[in-house]
Every structure is written in structure tokens, then in C-alpha cells.
Design an enzyme around this catalytic site. Structure first.
Site, PDB file in Angstrom:
ATOM      1  N   ASP A 215      42.685  34.311  39.775  1.00  0.00           N
ATOM      2  CA  ASP A 215      43.022  33.018  39.825  1.00  0.00           C
ATOM      3  C   ASP A 215      43.759  32.601  40.287  1.00  0.00           C
ATOM      4  OD1 ASP A 215      45.308  34.320  39.009  1.00  0.00           O
ATOM      5  OD2 ASP A 215      45.267  33.226  36.668  1.00  0.00           O
TER       6      ASP A 215
ATOM      7  N   CYS B   3      47.267  35.907  41.138  1.00  0.00           N
ATOM      8  CA  CYS B   3      46.784  37.456  41.437  1.00  0.00           C
ATOM      9  C   CYS B   3      47.954  38.618  41.995  1.00  0.00           C
ATOM     10  CB  CYS B   3      45.665  37.860  41.290  1.00  0.00           C
ATOM     11  SG  CYS B   3      45.249  37.306  43.707  1.00  0.00           S
TER      12      CYS B   3
ATOM     13  N   HIS C 205      42.515  38.434  47.296  1.00  0.00           N
ATOM     14  CA  HIS C 205      42.952  38.889  46.637  1.00  0.00           C
ATOM     15  C   HIS C 205      43.929  40.151  45.974  1.00  0.00           C
ATOM     16  CE1 HIS C 205      42.355  39.453  42.058  1.00  0.00           C
ATOM     17  NE2 HIS C 205      42.466  41.013  41.592  1.00  0.00           N
TER      18      HIS C 205
END
Lengths: 151, 268
Positions: free
Chosen positions: B81, B84, B262
Site C-alpha cells: 500500500d 510496506c 515492494h
């Protein structure tokens, strides 16, 4: 029920009462702390002077991680205010920071009245007049100011 | 402000200007909702080889997962989101500290003093306090639990409660911002474009959901006085994952897996 958003809004309200910024005021509605009414007084030495412009602020449980939705209820003629009262202001969109509070939001909108950004228009007519025909722009704004006494 | 400054013809009426900002926000909310319904903020432990499921037809990644599995046994996924890194880093460092009371207490003292540093740097005391109090409340709750397994369970619960979890992220973002501003001469070399460190902090560090780069990680490590090892797994050449220690030469207390865009947590 106390949630982080509600707890924080109580703090925002307390701060607004104890240390009120000039020319703005706001308070939660009677039965819902997630919806506030606010007033911004038109800044001096701008065409908005003497106007009392009403707004609503709607918070979600994600506040202060996400910004609230702020809308003018009073009719506005301003390059960065949409016809529905929605406001095009960076800190209410992609530059929101959780360190802002209601007081900071209202004072930012207040300075937007003094310093419109005609390059990012929400009201193209207002933006164009602001850039090209300042007299006509001021005339249209003054009409809003007078309207704001009646609203 | 809106991104596109279109040239609208003069005769166009005001009503025809669609509130683009709200349309974009509505779409963003829908995407976020889908992600939040399918992926927890911080997941359970999974074996590193479980990553293979995500890349069943991708030989480059499968090779690299094999390499990763020779160094790490488990991975803990976090919700993608934009928070992370901060969430993973916070979680991993606290989880590690729970195993070592002395280090935990040192960290607690560091955290206790942090509010004054923020206020001295010009952060608004009133809003900082809100996050600070929650941060300290979480540390207190964790330090009050004697049994390690119970403490780890509590940590997991706290980090999956949106209110608490996001406040932990906000506070670490503020500490990171403060670190960048304290050493702005150093960090200004790493900022692209003509932004000042303070602008960068306001635009890329303090707002939630803004993704982290190297510079965020360096400052976060420095703020918490710790080091992190990041394992990079992407489609680049070679069959092994690349590792970087930040700051260079540290003995890392947190291990993170980076895949483009991510971060997840790794366990040796």
C-alpha cells in the site's frame, strides 16, 4: 466508540478552540464528530474581503492518515473551486500529511482565496478571468461575497 | 493541484468542468479497497519457497528464489500500500528487539526522547503528540509482556489493527523526515531535481502511502540507530539475488526482501 480518528478529531477541536487562527472557525455538527461545519472569512485586501464562506468537512475513520473531503457550501467563484464546491488544493489530495489538522486545512484554504492557482483550474472561467480580466474577476467574486451574507 | 492544466475554451461553462480530483480519488479508493480485502497489513510466516507460486512460469525468478531459499527460510508478506517499507521495518525491528530486553530498553529510551527532537525541528507539537503517544503506548504494551511468544502475538495483532498499525507507520515516517532534515547537507546530494530536503520530506516522506527509496531507508536506519540488509530480487541478469547492507558495513538487525515496488520481511 473511540477510534483513532474520533480521538484525533476531539484534539483538533480542542486546539481550534484554545488557539483559534484568525479568520477561520469550525466545529463538529451536533450529533456527528465526523462531519464539521466551518466558516472562512474572506482575507483582507482581496476581492473576497468581508465574505463569510461556509464549508463542510467530512472525515472518514482513516483520518488523519487520509485527508477529509472539504467542500464550500456557499457559492464560490474561484479558479480552484469546482461548481459543486469541491476544492482543488494539493494538501487535500496528493500532498496530504497526517501532521495537518483542521486548523491547518482551514488556513490553507484561506490562503488559497488570496493566492489562486490559475494553472490548475477547477473553474475555467474564473481562471481565465483571473489571468486576463482581473476587473471582471473581482466583480464576479464580489457578487459571491454579497451572496454569502444571505446564505 | 490538479496535474493537467488544460487550456479550456473561453465559452465553456463552469459546470462542464468535471471534478477530476474526486474521480481519481474514487478510483484510487476502489483499488486500495481491493488490495486491503485480499492482503493483511502484515501476514503470517511463510516459507521462502512459497514465493514460487507467484512466479510459476518465470524461470528468472524461480532461479533467484532458489538462491534466496539457500540464505533465508521464511518470509512475512506485507500489504503493498506504499507503506510496506515502513511497516515491514517497524514490525521486524520490534520483533527482533522483543528477544533482547536490554536492546529493547535502549530503543524505548531513544523513542521516548524522539518527540522533543521532532518539536525542536519545527514539527507541530500538537499533531506529533498524537502519534508519539500511540507509539509509546505500543512499546509499553509490548514491554509489559514477559512471555516472548505472547509478546510476538501481541505485536502481530497490533500491526494488523489499522489504527495502531498506521500510526506506527506515521511516526516512523516523521522520525525519518526528522533524520533527513537534521543531516540535510548530506542527504541533499541524493535528491533528484531541484527540491530541498524539507520539500522532499513534505512530499515523499511524511505523507502516508508514498513509496520508499534508498534515501528513506538510510534515514530510517539512522533514526533508529540500526542497520538493514535488503535482498533485491528482480528480472536482472544472473541467477542470484543481490544484497545491500544499509548503512554499508553494518551488522544488519532486519532483513528485507525487495521486489520492484515492494518490501517484505525475511527470516534467516
Amino acid at each position: 466508540m473511540s477510534t483513532p480518528a474520533r480521538r484525533r478529531l476531539m484534539r483538533d477541536f480542542k486546539r481550534l478552540q484554545e488557539d483559534p487562527p484568525t479568520g477561520v472557525s469550525g466545529a463538529p455538527t451536533d450529533n456527528n464528530i465526523m462531519i464539521w461545519n466551518a466558516v472562512i472569512f474572506g482575507p483582507h485586501d482581496t476581492p473576497f474581503e468581508d465574505g463569510t464562506f461556509k464549508l463542510t468537512i467530512e472525515f472518514t475513520e482513516e483520518y488523519p492518515n487520509k485527508p477529509p473531503t472539504v467542500r464550500f457550501v456557499s457559492h464560490m467563484f474561484h479558479p480552484n473551486v469546482y461548481a459543486d464546491g469541491g476544492i482543488c488544493l494539493d494538501i487535500l489530495q496528493n500532498r496530504w500529511s497526517p501532521t495537518y489538522d483542521v486548523s491547518a486545512i482551514l488556513t490553507s484554504i484561506q490562503s488559497l482565496l488570496s493566492d489562486p492557482n490559475p494553472n490548475s483550474p477547477a473553474n475555467s472561467m474564473a481562471a481565465q478571468l483571473y489571468k486576463e480580466n482581473r476587473r471582471e474577476y473581482e466583480k464576479r467574486v464580489k457578487a459571491c461575497v454579497e451572496q454569502s451574507f444571505i446564505d | 493541484m490538479g496535474d493537467e492544466g488544460e487550456n479550456v475554451p473561453a465559452n465553456e461553462s463552469n459546470d462542464s468542468v468535471v471534478n477530476q480530483d474526486e474521480l481519481i480519488l474514487a478510483q484510487q479508493r476502489q483499488i486500495e479497497k481491493e488490495i486491503s480485502e485480499s492482503i493483511p497489513l502484515v501476514g503470517e510466516l511463510d516459507s521462502v519457497t512459497s514465493l514460487c507460486k507467484e512466479y510459476s512460469t518465470d524461470d528468472v525468478y524461480l532461479e533467484k528464489i532458489k538462491d534466496l531459499a539457500s540464505k533465508y527460510s521464511h518470509v512475512r508478506r506485507t500489504r503493498p500500500d506504499g507503506n510496506c517499507f515502513f511497516r515491514a521495518f517497524s514490525y521486524a525491528i520490534l520483533e527482533k528487539l522483543l528477544c533482547d530486553k536490554d536492546s529493547f530498553n535502549t530503543f524505548y529510551k531513544l523513542a521516548e526522547n524522539s518527540k522533543n527532537i521532532l518539536v525542536e525541528l519545527g514539527f507541530q507539537q500538537f499533531t506529533v503528540e498524537d502519534f508519539y503517544e500511540t507509539y509509546m503506548e505500543v512499546l509499553k504494551r509490548l514491554s509489559d509482556i514477559d512471555n516472548l511468544d505472547d509478546a510476538k502475538k501481541e505485536l502481530h495483532i497490533i500491526f494488523n489493527e489499522q489504527g495502531y498499525s498506521d500510526y506506527m507507520v506515521v511516526y516512523l515516517r516523521l522520525l525519518t523526515s526528522a533524520q533527513l532534515q537534521k543531516e540535510k547537507d548530506f542527504y541533499s546530494c541524493f535528491i533528484e531535481g531541484h527540491r530541498t530536503v524539507v520539500d522532499f520530506c513534505h512530499q515523499e516522506v511524511e505523507p502516508m502511502y508514498k513509496e520508499s527509496d534508498h534515501i528513506h531507508i538510510m534515514a530510517a536506519c539512522s533514526a533508529l540507530n540500526t542497520g538493514v540488509r535488503v535482498l533485491y530480487m528482480d528480472r536482472g541478469v544472473g541467477s542470484s539475488v543481490t544484497q545491500h547492507d544499509l548503512p554499508e558495513g553494518c551488522s544488519p538487525s532486519v532483513h528485507l526482501l525487495y521486489r520492484p515496488g515492494h518490501y517484505d520481511i525475511l527470516y534467516p
